[in-house]
Motif scaffolding. Structure first.
Motif, PDB file in Angstrom:
ATOM      1  N   PHE A   9       0.749  -1.186   0.041  1.00 18.95           N
ATOM      2  CA  PHE A   9      -0.120   0.032   0.106  1.00 18.95           C
ATOM      3  C   PHE A   9       0.786   1.196   0.026  1.00 18.95           C
ATOM      4  N   LEU A  10       0.480   2.104  -1.004  1.00 17.91           N
ATOM      5  CA  LEU A  10       1.480   3.290  -1.259  1.00 17.91           C
ATOM      6  C   LEU A  10       2.702   3.328  -1.395  1.00 17.91           C
ATOM      7  N   LEU A  11       3.386   2.002  -1.847  1.00 21.04           N
ATOM      8  CA  LEU A  11       4.762   1.888  -2.098  1.00 21.04           C
ATOM      9  C   LEU A  11       4.555   1.466  -3.725  1.00 21.04           C
ATOM     10  N   TYR A  12       5.025   2.402  -4.393  1.00 17.39           N
ATOM     11  CA  TYR A  12       4.720   2.480  -5.873  1.00 17.39           C
ATOM     12  C   TYR A  12       6.003   2.058  -6.687  1.00 17.39           C
ATOM     13  N   ASN A 429       8.127   6.025  -0.127  1.00 16.31           N
ATOM     14  CA  ASN A 429       7.705   6.093  -1.412  1.00 16.31           C
ATOM     15  C   ASN A 429       8.466   7.515  -2.317  1.00 16.31           C
ATOM     16  N   LEU A 430       8.346   8.289  -1.434  1.00 19.00           N
ATOM     17  CA  LEU A 430       8.832   9.646  -2.051  1.00 19.00           C
ATOM     18  C   LEU A 430      10.406   9.487  -2.173  1.00 19.00           C
ATOM     19  N   VAL A 435      15.115   8.149  -6.049  1.00 20.37           N
ATOM     20  CA  VAL A 435      16.225   7.366  -6.584  1.00 20.37           C
ATOM     21  C   VAL A 435      15.718   6.735  -7.843  1.00 20.37           C
ATOM     22  N   GLU A 436      14.639   6.296  -8.090  1.00 15.43           N
ATOM     23  CA  GLU A 436      14.559   5.645  -9.286  1.00 15.43           C
ATOM     24  C   GLU A 436      14.244   6.703 -10.589  1.00 15.43           C
ATOM     25  N   GLU A 437      14.178   8.036 -10.143  1.00 21.26           N
ATOM     26  CA  GLU A 437      14.265   9.078 -11.230  1.00 21.26           C
ATOM     27  C   GLU A 437      15.254   9.667 -11.374  1.00 21.26           C
ATOM     28  N   LYS A 439      17.240  11.493  -9.126  1.00 23.73           N
ATOM     29  CA  LYS A 439      17.499  12.643  -8.629  1.00 23.73           C
ATOM     30  C   LYS A 439      18.486  12.492  -7.199  1.00 23.73           C
ATOM     31  N   VAL A 440      18.634  11.359  -6.691  1.00 23.35           N
ATOM     32  CA  VAL A 440      19.547  11.142  -5.572  1.00 23.35           C
ATOM     33  C   VAL A 440      20.263   9.839  -5.755  1.00 23.35           C
ATOM     34  N   PRO A 441      21.508   9.697  -5.114  1.00 22.23           N
ATOM     35  CA  PRO A 441      22.069   8.478  -5.376  1.00 22.23           C
ATOM     36  C   PRO A 441      21.382   7.264  -4.658  1.00 22.23           C
ATOM     37  N   ASN A 442      21.642   5.887  -5.401  1.00 20.91           N
ATOM     38  CA  ASN A 442      21.001   4.879  -4.996  1.00 20.91           C
ATOM     39  C   ASN A 442      21.921   3.940  -3.959  1.00 20.91           C
ATOM     40  N   SER A 443      22.050   4.845  -2.778  1.00 19.10           N
ATOM     41  CA  SER A 443      23.120   4.471  -1.786  1.00 19.10           C
ATOM     42  C   SER A 443      22.280   3.868  -0.574  1.00 19.10           C
TER      43      SER A 443
END
Length: 465
Positions: A9-12, A429-430, A435-437, A439-443
């Motif tokens: 829920f709410l995790l897209y 989710n935000l 991360v997936e866009e 905009k920030v590193p996937n750390s």
């Protein structure tokens, strides 16, 4: 009909799911501002039915029911608990897009393991099942706190409260820290008819005489000392319209004396009294290491007929639109100049002021504690998916979301702790979307620090728990 609240829920996105399940889901809860009843915690109350724990005092639901054409008798009136519950059940299907729809079904699922959508058809069975479960030790007040892993609660208390229940819970070393919060709104409301009787009550609880303004300030200071002994970590102030009007001590003392003589005060005098008194209190809070919470912007008691019928806090308050920035800046600066500005949390009921408060917080940060001045979480009418996301995005855009102290319930219901889950899912989710866009590193190490901090660790540090 089965519930729509799935595991995700709410995790897209996949990153959001990983952040929530690995880092957020099982963290303890620090609920630093709510309106829960300390006597019910002390006695470990079992509620009789869903209306008693869900509808009594919940002006969010009352407003929705009125908007759905429900008669007042089924809201605050003489109808019995079951009839009121049925009226709410009929309203629920009409609340799509309102957080009440999500909160209602989260609470049914998390506390009662009921995965059925509430409506008129399902209401009788849900009423029966929840009534049976509420009678068991597993759903007593303290069991609910334990189930939700609540580590700290900040109740809302008038300076004249005796805090007897808090004292008893301190004496028994109750595992969940129940902390009073100092809410002196009645002591600032010099314009109200009840002000003099409140001052007389303040004198009685302090076993003192209040004949002049210095006596009044001394009495307030003694209550601050007492609340601090009872484990208080913050004050709380409801500010309909932000005020700041300079006055000397002698001028404020004369205003106090004038009020007790029954003379009419000017608007400027009222604002001078509020300003000088709250500045004095702010210095006391700084000395105790408390946080000062400023809830700014409600427009209260708009429906005179219903106010006269059912009283305040009944669902007839809305969003004010007065200017905030100039007077708030002067107020905070007056404390900062003296190096007496306490940790401060700024909330706005009007989303138009989100940028204002986020920017204002940045004016007064220092090395005392990361995020000393907080742009507080989305409050009341902003306590929605969009409102929470907007508040966090605004904070990230203008300040540092990494030091955000996160969610609170601001609730009168012991079933409201699922709102922390709601917030945590929205936060993850935000961050996951960023991360997936790209905009920030996937750390994962850095993301874990953000999630754990915002959901729990920042508030634990901020309130010295």
């Amino acid at each position: 009909m089965k519930t729509f609240i799935t595991e995700d829920f709410l995790l897209y996105n996949e990153t959001a799911k990983e952040l929530y399940y690995n880092f957020a889901k099982d963290l303890p809860i620090i609920d630093y501002h709510n309106h829960l009843n300390d006597a019910e915690i002390l006695e470990d109350k079992n509620y009789s039915n869903l209306s008693e724990i869900w509808l009594a005092g919940d002006h969010y639901k009352w407003r929705a029911m009125r908007a759905n054409g429900v008669e007042e008798a089924y809201i605050t009136g003489e109808k019995d608990d079951y009839e009121k519950f049925l009226a709410w059940a009929k309203t629920v299907p009409n609340t799509f897009g309102n957080p009440l729809y999500h909160w209602t079904h989260l609470e049914l699922l998390r506390y009662f393991n009921i995965d059925t959508v509430l409506d008129e058809a399902s209401a009788p069975a849900i009423w029966k099942e929840t009534k049976q479960k509420l009678a068991t030790p597993a759903l007593s007040v303290r069991s609910l706190l334990k189930k939700e892993n609540v580590e700290f609660l900040g109740t809302t208390d008038d300076p004249t409260d005796d805090l007897e229940n808090h004292q008893k819970m301190m004496d028994e070393n109750y595992e969940c820290k129940i902390s009073p919060s100092f809410r002196p709104d009645n002591g600032l409301a010099i314009e109200k008819d009840e002000f003099i009787s409140w001052v007389e009550k303040l004198a009685r609880v302090g076993d003192s005489s209040i004949e002049k303004y210095d006596d009044f300030l001394d009495a307030l200071a003694k209550r601050v000392d007492f609340f601090d002994e009872m484990g208080c970590r913050s004050s709380d102030h409801g500010i309909n319209v932000m005020f700041y009007e300079e006055a000397t001590h002698d001028e404020t003392a004369a205003i106090f004396e004038k009020r007790f003589k029954g003379e009419k005060l000017t608007e400027v005098e009222i604002e001078q009294f509020k300003t000088y008194t709250l500045l004095t209190l702010g210095e006391l809070y700084a000395g105790k290491g408390w946080a000062m919470q400023l809830h700014i912007g409600p427009l209260r008691n708009n429906n005179t007929r219903m106010f006269n019928k059912v009283g305040p806090d009944s669902g007839f308050d809305s969003i004010g639109d007065r200017m905030v920035a100039d007077k708030l800046a002067k107020f905070l600066d007056a404390l900062e100049v003296k190096e007496k500005l306490p940790k401060t949390i700024l909330y706005s009921l009007n989303a138009k002021d989100f940028n204002v408060l986020a920017a204002m917080a940045g004016n007064f940060q220092n090395a005392e504690v990361p995020g000393k001045i907080q742009f507080g979480t989305a409050w009341w009418y902003n306590d929605t998916i969009d409102g929470m996301e907007d508040q966090m995005k605004t904070l990230a855009n203008i300040g540092l979301i990494s030091n955000f102290i996160g969610m609170l319930t601001d609730s009168r219901s012991f079933l409201s702790f699922s709102r922390h889950e709601y917030f945590r899912r929205i936060l993850c989710n935000l961050l996951g979307s960023w991360v997936e866009e790209g905009k920030v590193p996937n750390s994962r190490a850095l993301l874990e620090k953000y999630v754990r901090g915002i959901c729990y660790e920042n508030a634990k540090r901020y309130f010295c728990i």
